[in-house]
Design an enzyme around this catalytic site. Structure first.
Site, PDB file in Angstrom:
ATOM      1  N   THR A  23      -5.249   9.438  -5.153  1.00 27.78           N
ATOM      2  CA  THR A  23      -5.854   8.222  -4.100  1.00 27.78           C
ATOM      3  C   THR A  23      -5.382   8.396  -2.857  1.00 27.78           C
ATOM      4  O   THR A  23      -6.134   8.127  -1.904  1.00 27.78           O
ATOM      5  CB  THR A  23      -5.456   6.893  -4.950  1.00 27.78           C
ATOM      6  OG1 THR A  23      -6.168   6.861  -6.037  1.00 27.78           O
ATOM      7  CG2 THR A  23      -5.841   5.817  -4.014  1.00 27.78           C
ATOM      8  N   LEU A  82      -3.593   0.159   2.766  1.00 30.61           N
ATOM      9  CA  LEU A  82      -2.922  -0.621   1.609  1.00 30.61           C
ATOM     10  C   LEU A  82      -2.383  -1.650   2.444  1.00 30.61           C
ATOM     11  O   LEU A  82      -1.011  -2.134   1.932  1.00 30.61           O
ATOM     12  CB  LEU A  82      -1.918   0.072   0.877  1.00 30.61           C
ATOM     13  CG  LEU A  82      -2.449   1.434   0.154  1.00 30.61           C
ATOM     14  CD1 LEU A  82      -1.288   2.059  -0.744  1.00 30.61           C
ATOM     15  CD2 LEU A  82      -3.394   0.900  -0.677  1.00 30.61           C
ATOM     16  N   LEU A 131      -3.623   4.408 -13.583  1.00 26.69           N
ATOM     17  CA  LEU A 131      -3.864   3.071 -14.374  1.00 26.69           C
ATOM     18  C   LEU A 131      -3.979   3.426 -15.831  1.00 26.69           C
ATOM     19  O   LEU A 131      -3.461   2.421 -16.476  1.00 26.69           O
ATOM     20  CB  LEU A 131      -5.054   2.629 -13.889  1.00 26.69           C
ATOM     21  CG  LEU A 131      -5.395   2.115 -12.453  1.00 26.69           C
ATOM     22  CD1 LEU A 131      -6.850   2.050 -11.914  1.00 26.69           C
ATOM     23  CD2 LEU A 131      -4.886   0.557 -12.182  1.00 26.69           C
ATOM     24  N   GLU A 165      13.289 -29.157  -2.943  1.00 24.82           N
ATOM     25  CA  GLU A 165      13.766 -30.375  -3.185  1.00 24.82           C
ATOM     26  C   GLU A 165      14.436 -31.015  -1.653  1.00 24.82           C
ATOM     27  O   GLU A 165      14.241 -32.055  -1.286  1.00 24.82           O
ATOM     28  CB  GLU A 165      15.191 -30.457  -3.977  1.00 24.82           C
ATOM     29  CG  GLU A 165      14.632 -29.841  -5.614  1.00 24.82           C
ATOM     30  CD  GLU A 165      14.946 -28.421  -5.863  1.00 24.82           C
ATOM     31  OE1 GLU A 165      15.234 -28.243  -7.005  1.00 24.82           O
ATOM     32  OE2 GLU A 165      14.529 -27.721  -4.755  1.00 24.82           O
ATOM     33  N   ASP A 175      -8.609   9.033  -0.481  1.00 23.84           N
ATOM     34  CA  ASP A 175      -8.917   7.820   0.201  1.00 23.84           C
ATOM     35  C   ASP A 175      -8.316   7.367   1.520  1.00 23.84           C
ATOM     36  O   ASP A 175      -8.920   6.717   2.226  1.00 23.84           O
ATOM     37  CB  ASP A 175      -8.460   6.646  -0.922  1.00 23.84           C
ATOM     38  CG  ASP A 175      -9.412   6.646  -2.045  1.00 23.84           C
ATOM     39  OD1 ASP A 175     -10.327   7.476  -2.136  1.00 23.84           O
ATOM     40  OD2 ASP A 175      -9.347   5.722  -2.712  1.00 23.84           O
TER      41      ASP A 175
END
Length: 350
Positions: free
Chosen positions: A203, A211, A295, A55, A207
Site C-alpha cells: 500500500t 495518511l 488486513l 472534574e 498508493d
C-alpha cells in the site's frame, strides 16, 4: 435522586466526555456534571491531554453566584476520579477540598494507578459514593483506554473500502477510487480520533499515501509502516518528515527527525511483536488501512476490535478481493450519499 435521575445526568457526562475524542488520549475521555436540586450548576470534560481533567473544569465552570452550592451538590463523573499525581493533581483531592458531599460514578478506572483508590479516598473523607451508573456505556466510550491497560495492546480498528462486487483494487494492486468524497472526509475524521494509522509495504509503495487528516480539522495520527527491507522510496510522502512516522522493519537504521524505525524479527510471528512494541510505545489505538493481505492477517489472528467497511457503488471487472470477516454481522450500517458503511465490533461491545 432516583436511578432515572442518575442516568439522565450520567448521559450528559457521556456527551461531554465524547467532546474530548482525539485530544484526551492517552488519558481517558471523561465528563463531569455538578447538580444541585436537579439543576446543573457546572459541567466539564477532559479537553486536552496534559491539561485539566473533567472534574476540575466542571468545578471551575460554576458561576460566582452558584459557588456556595458546590458543597451541597452532587458530582456525576463518567469515570472514577484519579487519586494519583500525574500531569495534574488528583481529582479525588479536589472533590474532597470542595466538600462535595455525594459523587455518582459511571465505572471504575482499572488503570493500576487508580483502580478503586479514588473511590476509597472519597469514602474515607465521608463522601457518599454511588458506582455503576450506565457502566457499560461508560466503559464503551473508553474502550481504547481499557483495552490498552487490560490487554496490554492497542485498540485495533480495521478499515477498508471495497467495490460493490468485493474488490479493493485492480488486479495488479493499482489504486481505484471506490468511496465518494463524503466517505473520504469521514475516514479523515476517523484518523483524527486514533493515535496511529498503519499500512503495509505494498500500500505504501503503490498508493504513496499521506495518511494525514487534510480533509478534517483534527490532529494527524502517528504513521506506522510495515516495511521489512525499507523498500519504500525516500521520495514517497511517508518519508517527508511532516508527521511522526515509524517504519516497522528488519533493518537497522538510525532515527531521522520525525521518522524512526522499529526493528522486528520477521522470522517470527509479526503481529504479536507489533502489539508488544506498540504497547511499549504507549500507542493506545491503531487504525489499520493496509491492503487486503495486512488486513486479513489481523482478522486471522483475532487482533481486531472494530471493523469499518465502506462499500461503494462502483463495480470492478476484476481485482484484489477484500478481506472476509467470518461469523460476524454488522451491528450498525449507515449510508452516505450512496456508499454503505458497515460497522463491526468483535466483542459485541457498542
Amino acid at each position: 435522586m432516583n436511578s432515572t435521575d442518575h442516568e439522565i445526568f450520567m448521559r450528559r457526562c457521556l456527551e461531554l466526555a465524547a467532546m474530548g475524542r482525539g485530544n484526551a488520549a492517552p488519558n481517558p475521555m471523561v465528563g463531569a456534571v455538578l447538580v444541585h436540586q436537579g439543576r446543573i450548576i457546572g459541567e466539564g470534560y477532559h479537553q486536552q491531554y496534559g491539561q485539566a481533567h473533567a472534574e476540575v473544569n466542571c468545578v471551575n465552570s460554576v458561576v460566582e453566584e452558584d459557588r456556595p452550592l458546590i458543597s451541597r451538590a452532587t458530582m456525576y463523573v463518567s469515570l472514577e476520579p484519579c487519586a494519583h499525581h500525574g500531569k495534574t493533581p488528583p481529582c479525588a483531592d479536589l472533590i474532597v477540598s470542595q466538600q462535595i458531599p455525594e459523587v455518582v460514578i459511571g465505572c471504575i478506572d482499572t488503570f493500576s494507578a487508580v483502580a478503586g483508590k479514588g473511590i476509597e479516598k472519597l469514602k474515607n473523607a465521608g463522601i457518599k459514593v454511588h458506582t455503576g451508573v450506565l457502566e457499560a456505556a461508560c466503559r464503551a466510550i473508553n474502550s481504547r483506554f481499557f483495552t490498552f491497560h487490560e490487554q496490554q495492546r492497542p485498540y485495533i480498528i480495521l478499515k477498508w473500502a471495497q467495490s460493490g462486487n468485493g474488490f479493493m483494487a485492480g488486479s495488479d494492486g493499482t489504486p481505484v477510487r471506490i468511496s465518494n468524497a463524503w466517505s473520504n472526509r469521514l475516514v479523515h475524521r476517523w484518523r483524527s480520533e486514533e493515535m496511529a494509522i498503519l499500512v503495509g509495504t505494498r500500500t505504501a509503495m503503490l498508493d504513496n499515501p499521506r495518511l494525514n487528516t487534510r480533509l478534517w480539522p483534527g490532529k494527524d495520527p502517528i504513521r506506522l509502516v510495515i516495511d521489512r527491507t525499507l523498500s519504500v522510496p525516500r521520495t514517497h510522502h511517508l518519508w517527508d518528515g511532516s508527521i511522526p512516522t515509524i517504519f516497522l522493519t528488519a533493518e537497522e537504521s538510525s532515527p531521522h527527525g520525525l521518522t524512526q524505525t522499529l526493528q522486528l524479527d520477521f522470522q517470527r510471528e509479526l503481529l504479536p511483536q507489533l502489539m508488544e512494541s506498540l504497547y511499549r510505545q504507549q500507542i493506545q489505538s491503531v487504525l489499520v488501512e493496509g491492503g487486503p493481505y495486512v488486513l486479513q492477517r489481523f482478522l486471522e489472528a483475532g487482533l481486531w476490535d472494530e471493523a469499518r467497511i465502506i462499500t461503494g457503488t462502483v463495480t470492478l471487472p476484476d481485482g484484489l478481493s477484500a478481506p472476509a470477516i467470518s461469523h460476524a454481522v454488522p451491528d450498525n450500517t449507515v449510508y452516505l450519499e450512496g456508499d454503505r458503511i458497515d460497522f463491526y465490533h468483535r466483542s459485541g461491545d457498542k
